[in-house]
Design an enzyme around this catalytic site. Structure first.
Site, short mmCIF file in Angstrom:
data_model
loop_
_atom_site.label_atom_id
_atom_site.label_comp_id
_atom_site.label_asym_id
_atom_site.label_seq_id
_atom_site.Cartn_x
_atom_site.Cartn_y
_atom_site.Cartn_z
N CYS A 382 -71.06 111.37 -19.78
CA CYS A 382 -72.12 111.77 -20.33
C CYS A 382 -72.68 110.59 -21.45
O CYS A 382 -73.15 109.62 -20.92
CB CYS A 382 -72.14 113.15 -20.79
SG CYS A 382 -73.96 114.06 -20.72
N HIS A 508 -70.13 116.37 -16.43
CA HIS A 508 -68.82 116.51 -17.20
C HIS A 508 -67.89 117.08 -16.20
O HIS A 508 -67.59 118.31 -16.08
CB HIS A 508 -69.10 117.81 -18.06
CG HIS A 508 -69.91 117.37 -19.33
ND1 HIS A 508 -69.49 116.74 -20.64
CD2 HIS A 508 -71.37 117.28 -19.65
CE1 HIS A 508 -70.36 116.34 -21.39
NE2 HIS A 508 -71.48 116.84 -20.85
N GLU A 510 -64.62 117.14 -16.69
CA GLU A 510 -63.64 117.86 -17.28
C GLU A 510 -63.57 119.39 -17.11
O GLU A 510 -62.48 120.04 -17.33
CB GLU A 510 -63.63 117.47 -18.90
CG GLU A 510 -64.94 118.10 -19.72
CD GLU A 510 -66.05 116.99 -19.93
OE1 GLU A 510 -66.14 116.57 -18.95
OE2 GLU A 510 -66.82 117.34 -20.95
N1 GLN Z 1 -77.32 113.39 -25.99
C1 GLN Z 1 -77.04 112.75 -24.61
C2 GLN Z 1 -78.37 113.44 -23.81
O1 GLN Z 1 -78.46 114.36 -24.29
C3 GLN Z 1 -75.66 113.07 -23.90
C4 GLN Z 1 -75.27 114.54 -23.73
C5 GLN Z 1 -73.87 114.78 -23.51
O2 GLN Z 1 -73.16 113.89 -23.78
N2 GLN Z 1 -73.55 115.92 -23.13
O3 GLN Z 1 -78.31 113.36 -22.70
#
Ligand code: GLN
Length: 538
Positions: A382, A508, A510
């Protein structure tokens, strides 16, 4: 008709109620029962999505996009029970729903709306919503500690629940602490007695006590607890601190007869317990063939649970390779100030997890540069993918001011930016791109090799995206886009094919890793780190 198990906690918080519930779920599921798990959190936030990771630890995201408590991660890792937004309710959510009905006008027929019966009815309905025809047992965990003011409506609701469902169809498990007093050199049962006393005052007589303890509880102490707490002697279950691994918990509860007690008490028809694969897993954990060190470079490193699922998924990946993953937790901000060398020299792989906000960004970018230029396996998640994109733009494409508009709205090279649909969003709660989305993988990529097929689904939680205006510039410089949304519009996975293993994802992964079934990307990332450290082993 489904049976119900309610789990409360007493004496102190952090007793591992979530893990205990997950383990109970696992034992029952492995006796052939169809279980569902659910958690109530007594705080006022509607969900944990708006809370700081320092407050709350990780926000666990479900397929349906619900932002939930991290205990649901334990449930999902230990059982096959499907989880939806009906599996996590907060006080805020319960009240919001009652207040919305009140505002609508007719629902409460002009009555005074009160905690009893209206809030408690709403809570009971939430429990019942999981007790569908295809379910044998619903396990409901009440967050917080008995004695907290804010937990009272939930305790009252589960007390009432047995009146409707039948006391014989409900089991109350209470998890407590039996502390060891060094000065007296003995275990103390009084806090447990008080905690059960507080529950009984509310009208709940627990059927089973699970006693967390550092030392074995003597038969005399067990007798005492049973007598004072009015609980059957064999239902006083010792749960000693695990010396080596959390994966011991289900086995120790089984050895102490918990599944048998529950099955008898609820009159359930079950098969024998099958735990061979779990014993095998524990054996691998306790006797690894090698070790490998992975640096996790993040912003919330000091909070033990902020990257909970990432740490767990790394463990699972290690287990898949008969290896122990040593996690080196690196504070990105410190790395940004002091340089990558002192933190990352000697590590076998580098992972940059998700996150929000400016702090630590330059340190993460620095860590990624270290991984990219030295051929160290890298996995970005992410925000980690967004930082990898920024790093490449700055170092390889020469856009020295490249950035995400999250951190620099005036940059000349916004390589990460907001989608149009996110631009107008003002309310922060539940307004990100959330939940499971499909993704198509590029033939020949590390990604497709890992998954073994080209159509995948993964969970998202972010606002910002790879900016397609820069796609060509990146792709013509050895940066591969190896996963996109099916229409090709959203970049979901990036790789650098010239590097031994450099892969980053916008989602994600994970959240979908399990102890017995490591996530393929975590597995292959750790595999690449092992190859780097032990070239002869592969
Ligand atoms: N801050 C980034 C976004 O909003 C990444 C978010 C995250 O890593 N969950 O896109």
């Amino acid at each position: 008709m489904a049976k119900h198990i309610f789990v409360t906690g007493g004496v102190v918080s952090s007793l591992g109620k979530g893990l205990t519930c997950a383990s109970v779920g696992m034992l029952l599921e492995r006796r052939g029962l169809r279980v569902r798990l659910q958690k109530f959190d007594p705080y006022l936030n509607v969900d944990p999505g708006t809370m700081s990771p320092y407050q709350h630890g990780e926000v666990y995201v479900l397929d349906d996009g619900a932002e939930t408590d991290l205990d649901l991660g334990h449930y999902e890792r230990y059982t096959n029970a499907p989880l939806t937004r009906a599996c996590n309710f907060t006080t805020g959510q319960i009240y919001l729903s009652v207040i919305n009905k009140e505002r609508a006008g007719t629902y409460y027929e002009g009555k005074t709306v009160q905690v009893i019966p209206h809030i408690t009815d709403e809570i009971k309905a939430a429990v019942r919503s999981l007790a569908t025809d295809d379910v044998d047992v619903v396990i409901t965990e009440i967050g917080g500690t008995v004695g907290d003011i804010e937990g009272l409506p939930f305790l009252e609701a589960i007390r009432q629940f047995a009146l409707d469902a039948g006391r014989e169809n409900c089991v109350y498990i209470h998890l407590t602490l039996v502390p060891y007093l060094k000065a007296a050199a003995e275990l103390k049962t009084k806090p447990t007695q008080h905690s059960v006393g507080a529950l009984r005052q509310i009208g709940i007589q627990p059927d089973v006590l699970i006693c967390r303890t550092e030392h074995p509880i003597s038969p005399e102490d067990k007798d005492k607890i049973a007598l004072f707490c009015n609980i059957e002697r064999k239902a006083v279950i010792e749960e000693r601190d695990k010396q080596f691994s959390i994966y011991e918990v289900p086995l120790s509860l089984m050895n102490n007869g918990l599944d048998e007690i529950l099955v008898k008490r609820l009159n359930l028809k079950v098969g024998p317990l099958q735990m061979d694969d779990w014993r095998d897993l524990l054996d691998r954990v306790l006797h690894p063939e090698r070790e490998v060190t992975i640096a996790v470079v993040g912003k919330y490193i000091k909070h033990r649970d902020a990257y909970k699922s990432v740490y767990e998924a790394l463990d699972h990946a290690g287990i898949a390779h008969h290896s122990r993953v040593i996690i080196k937790r690196v504070e990105a901000e410190e790395l940004g100030h002091e340089g990558a060398d002192s933190f990352l020299n000697g590590v076998d792989g580098i992972l940059v997890p998700g996150g929000f906000g400016m702090r630590g960004i330059e340190g993460k970018i620095e860590a990624i540069r270290f991984a990219r230029t030295r051929g160290i396996p890298f996995f970005g998640i992410c925000l980690g993918m967004q930082c990898a994109t920024i790093e490449f733009a700055r170092s390889v494409l020469g856009y020295t001011d490249a950035n995400s508009t999250e951190f620099d709205s005036g940059t000349q090279h916004p390589v990460i930016s907001l989608l149009d649909e996110q631009r107008g969003v003002r309310q922060r709660g539940a307004s990100m791109r959330l939940g499971s989305c499909p993704c198509e993988l590029l033939p020949g990529s590390h990604a497709v090799k890992a998954y073994g097929h080209s159509s995948i689904n993964e969970r998202h939680r972010h606002r910002y995206e790879f900016n397609n205006d820069y796609r060509e510039a990146f792709e013509s410089h050895g940066f591969q886009i190896s996963g996109t949304s099916p229409d090709g519009a959203l970049v979901e996975i990036i790789e650098i094919p010239a590097h031994p293993w450099f892969l980053a994802v916008q989602f994600h992964p994970e959240f979908k890793s399990k102890p017995i079934k490591a996530h393929p990307l975590f597995r292959d990332f750790v595999g690449a780190a092992i190859r780097r450290k032990h070239p002869a082993a592969h």
